[in-house]
Design an enzyme around this catalytic site. Structure first.
Site, PDB file in Angstrom:
ATOM      1  N   HIS A   1       0.833  -1.207   0.000  1.00 36.48           N
ATOM      2  CA  HIS A   1       0.000   0.000   0.000  1.00 36.48           C
ATOM      3  C   HIS A   1       0.872   1.263   0.000  1.00 36.48           C
ATOM      4  O   HIS A   1       0.752   2.112  -0.894  1.00 36.48           O
ATOM      5  CB  HIS A   1      -0.908  -0.021   1.238  1.00 36.48           C
ATOM      6  CG  HIS A   1      -1.813   1.156   1.349  1.00 36.48           C
ATOM      7  ND1 HIS A   1      -3.124   1.125   0.943  1.00 36.48           N
ATOM      8  CD2 HIS A   1      -1.595   2.419   1.800  1.00 36.48           C
ATOM      9  CE1 HIS A   1      -3.670   2.319   1.148  1.00 36.48           C
ATOM     10  NE2 HIS A   1      -2.764   3.119   1.674  1.00 36.48           N
ATOM     11  N   GLU A   2       1.761   1.356   0.982  1.00 40.94           N
ATOM     12  CA  GLU A   2       2.612   2.553   1.057  1.00 40.94           C
ATOM     13  C   GLU A   2       3.538   2.619  -0.160  1.00 40.94           C
ATOM     14  O   GLU A   2       3.880   3.704  -0.634  1.00 40.94           O
ATOM     15  CB  GLU A   2       3.415   2.584   2.364  1.00 40.94           C
ATOM     16  CG  GLU A   2       2.568   2.583   3.646  1.00 40.94           C
ATOM     17  CD  GLU A   2       1.500   3.664   3.699  1.00 40.94           C
ATOM     18  OE1 GLU A   2       1.719   4.746   3.131  1.00 40.94           O
ATOM     19  OE2 GLU A   2       0.429   3.412   4.295  1.00 40.94           O
TER      20      GLU A   2
ATOM     21  N   GLU B   1      -4.724   7.431  -3.151  1.00 35.61           N
ATOM     22  CA  GLU B   1      -5.191   6.133  -2.645  1.00 35.61           C
ATOM     23  C   GLU B   1      -5.449   5.145  -3.771  1.00 35.61           C
ATOM     24  O   GLU B   1      -5.324   3.942  -3.587  1.00 35.61           O
ATOM     25  CB  GLU B   1      -6.459   6.310  -1.801  1.00 35.61           C
ATOM     26  CG  GLU B   1      -6.218   6.939  -0.447  1.00 35.61           C
ATOM     27  CD  GLU B   1      -5.217   6.191   0.419  1.00 35.61           C
ATOM     28  OE1 GLU B   1      -5.229   4.944   0.436  1.00 35.61           O
ATOM     29  OE2 GLU B   1      -4.393   6.863   1.068  1.00 35.61           O
TER      30      GLU B   1
ATOM     31  N   HIS C   1       1.840   4.479  -2.830  1.00 35.40           N
ATOM     32  CA  HIS C   1       1.940   5.920  -2.570  1.00 35.40           C
ATOM     33  C   HIS C   1       3.345   6.417  -2.918  1.00 35.40           C
ATOM     34  O   HIS C   1       3.522   7.469  -3.535  1.00 35.40           O
ATOM     35  CB  HIS C   1       1.709   6.219  -1.084  1.00 35.40           C
ATOM     36  CG  HIS C   1       0.287   6.164  -0.642  1.00 35.40           C
ATOM     37  ND1 HIS C   1      -0.702   6.887  -1.253  1.00 35.40           N
ATOM     38  CD2 HIS C   1      -0.315   5.497   0.384  1.00 35.40           C
ATOM     39  CE1 HIS C   1      -1.858   6.665  -0.613  1.00 35.40           C
ATOM     40  NE2 HIS C   1      -1.642   5.821   0.373  1.00 35.40           N
TER      41      HIS C   1
HETATM   42 ZN    ZN Z   1      -2.961   5.176   1.857  1.00 32.64          ZN
END
Ligand code: ZN
Length: 524
Positions: free
Chosen positions: A289-290, A319, A293
């Site tokens: 997830h990160e 996101e 980003h």
């Molecule tokens: Zn996030």
């Protein structure tokens, strides 16, 4: 309360670029001045980000929070002083009249922020920023101790301030709109009500069907809680980042209570995860997830660095990238076909007896749980719906901060059928409110929906399945860089989605994806 000088300085608004410059030479001088301001503002932001990082990750002594907050307050004040400097304002107004130039885009973006901030009294703004830097630290302790009573005065200050700021900033229909707009330009309560309404109508019945299936045939994946030493998880996390194309020479991964990404610059992108020895997949999906980003922050067009147009188009577009890496790529069998062998070897003997198919089933199981960041792909948006409804109710005056825990628990029961045993796994679980990120939560659900639409159209040009199978993210990153990352904030979310996919935003891609995937997974 004193207002920033420039807000009452109408003279600045009427200057035109022609009055500021009559030649290319003069324009160049103005351009240099503009970039000088932008560099100063970036430097303050860098200093403030560094203090945040120091507090949340580097383990700066709790005892030092008073002096750090004071220093942070000074930096915020100085940053603000440059931001509302009349000369900067004149330059922005002049350049904002230019179409088709980078400086024009930069100026228009800053004016949006500036006009918003100018509406908030300076002292109010500085005081709030200083308070937030302290409250974020104190939240960690409150969460650990599950102490809502001790922390609720913080929430009260934050939500009261948020409501007051809405009145300063102004809004068309709903006071909550002012905060939603900050993270997702163009989004409103009205649009979100419709979006969440559709999700509720489709996902809640799907989830209850799945629950029925699970109760008929319970599936246990006990291997997920086998102990994996932190060092092994750390090593594998680095490997994951390398595979998905995060440039480890221009960023790194550390550990903190709550995973997050902090881009100091395009060449210094810092991320965190949290390692649980007996829940190794928690960190795997946090890292993916990160990582999504982080890659976004590393891939915007370099000419946008330090201009204010760097970073993501919006929180939800950000996101969309993290959720795409976490869910669409990270939970696919293609992605794990080779990587699973590597993980088995790294974590050996813990997963030696677990075949790939069992692992894939396990990471795609649906389970109503209490913690948002641990939630599966299907129930995730329900967690967001809980937070959206609570924030909205507080703005409407229909809910008092005092009653948050009770309302939280009731909604969790209604949507997910589970109820927290203590506030640490309930109303205190997220850092967002303590950090003043009101109106941010809807971005997560919107991000999922953007991700589905982007992926649908990416698949028409890129063989995603083959890229994942071969662990070669080159074509995927090329597509994402071209259509999403490179633009930074130059395109607004709605423009970006439409430019990338040829269609306006449409949540049905997301809903259809979820239905197709989970109906197949559970044989419904
Ligand atoms: Zn996030």
């Amino acid at each position: 309360m004193d207002r920033p000088e420039s807000s009452s300085d109408h003279r600045t608004g009427s200057l035109t670029s022609q009055e500021l410059w009559h030649s290319t030479e003069e324009r160049r001088t103005c351009q240099e001045k503009l970039y000088e301001f932008l560099e100063i503002l970036s430097a303050y932001r860098l200093a403030m980000n560094t203090i945040n990082w120091d507090q949340t990750v580097s383990g700066a002594p709790i005892a030092g929070v008073g002096f750090r907050s004071k220093g942070y307050g000074v930096l915020t004040r100085e940053h603000y002083r440059f931001l509302v400097d009349p000369e900067f304002r004149v330059l922005l107004e002049a350049f904002s009249r230019e179409a088709g130039t980078l400086e024009g885009d930069i100026a228009r973006e800053w004016l949006i922020e500036l006009k918003r901030i100018e509406k908030i009294p300076k002292d109010d703004y500085t005081e709030f920023m200083t308070f937030l830097s302290k409250s974020e630290v104190e939240w960690e302790e409150a969460k650990r101790a599950s102490d809502f009573e001790g922390f609720k005065s913080h929430y009260r200050i934050i939500f009261d301030t948020a409501r007051r700021f809405s009145e300063y900033i102004g809004y068309d229909q709903h006071p909550y709109d002012a905060w939603i707009e900050m993270f997702e330009p163009g989004m409103t309560v009205k649009k979100l009500d419709r979006f969440f309404g559709e999700l509720r109508a489709e996902i809640v019945p799907l989830l209850s069907g799945i629950r029925e299936k699970i109760s008929e045939n319970p599936q246990h994946y006990d291997f997920l809680s086998r102990a994996i030493p932190k060092e092994k998880q750390e090593a594998f996390s680095r490997r994951l980042l390398e595979v998905i194309g995060f440039d480890l020479n221009r960023g790194f991964l550390k550990e903190s209570e709550h995973p997050f990404t902090n881009a100091m610059s395009i060449d210094d992108v810092r991320m965190t995860t949290h390692y649980y020895e007996q829940e190794f997949i928690s960190s795997i999906f946090s890292v993916l997830h990160e990582g999504g980003h982080g890659i976004y922050e590393q891939n915007f067009d370099r000419i946008l660095a330090n201009t204010g147009l760097d970073g993501g188009a919006s929180s939800a577009v950000h996101e969309s990238q993290s959720r795409m890496f976490e869910n669409a790529f990270g939970r696919s069998k293609a992605f794990w076909r080779k990587l699973y062998d590597e993980m088995q070897a790294e974590f050996s003997p813990a997963l030696d007896d677990i075949p790939l198919d069992t692992f894939i089933e396990a990471i795609n199981r649906v389970e109503a749980t209490l913690i948002r960041i641990e939630a599966d792909e299907l129930t995730y948006s329900l967690h967001i719906m809980v937070r959206y409804e609570l924030e909205k109710a507080i703005f409407e005056g229909a809910l008092e901060v005092e009653d948050l825990p009770e309302a939280w628990n009731r909604l969790m029961r209604d949507y997910l059928g589970v109820e927290p045993a203590h506030h640490g796994e309930g109303v205190l679980q997220d850092v967002h409110w303590a950090a003043g990120l009101i109106g941010y939560f809807p971005s997560y659900a919107l991000g999922n929906a953007y991700a589905s639409q982007l992926l649908h159209f990416m698949k028409q040009e890129v063989d995603v399945e083959r890229a994942l199978r071969s662990l070669d993210f080159g074509d995927i990153l090329e597509w994402l860089t071209l259509h999403v990352h490179s633009h930074g904030k130059r395109l607004k979310p709605e423009q970006l989605i439409e430019a990338a996919t040829g269609k306006p935003f449409d949540p049905s891609y997301y809903i259809q994806d979820l239905k197709a995937k989970y109906k197949e997974r559970y044989g419904i």
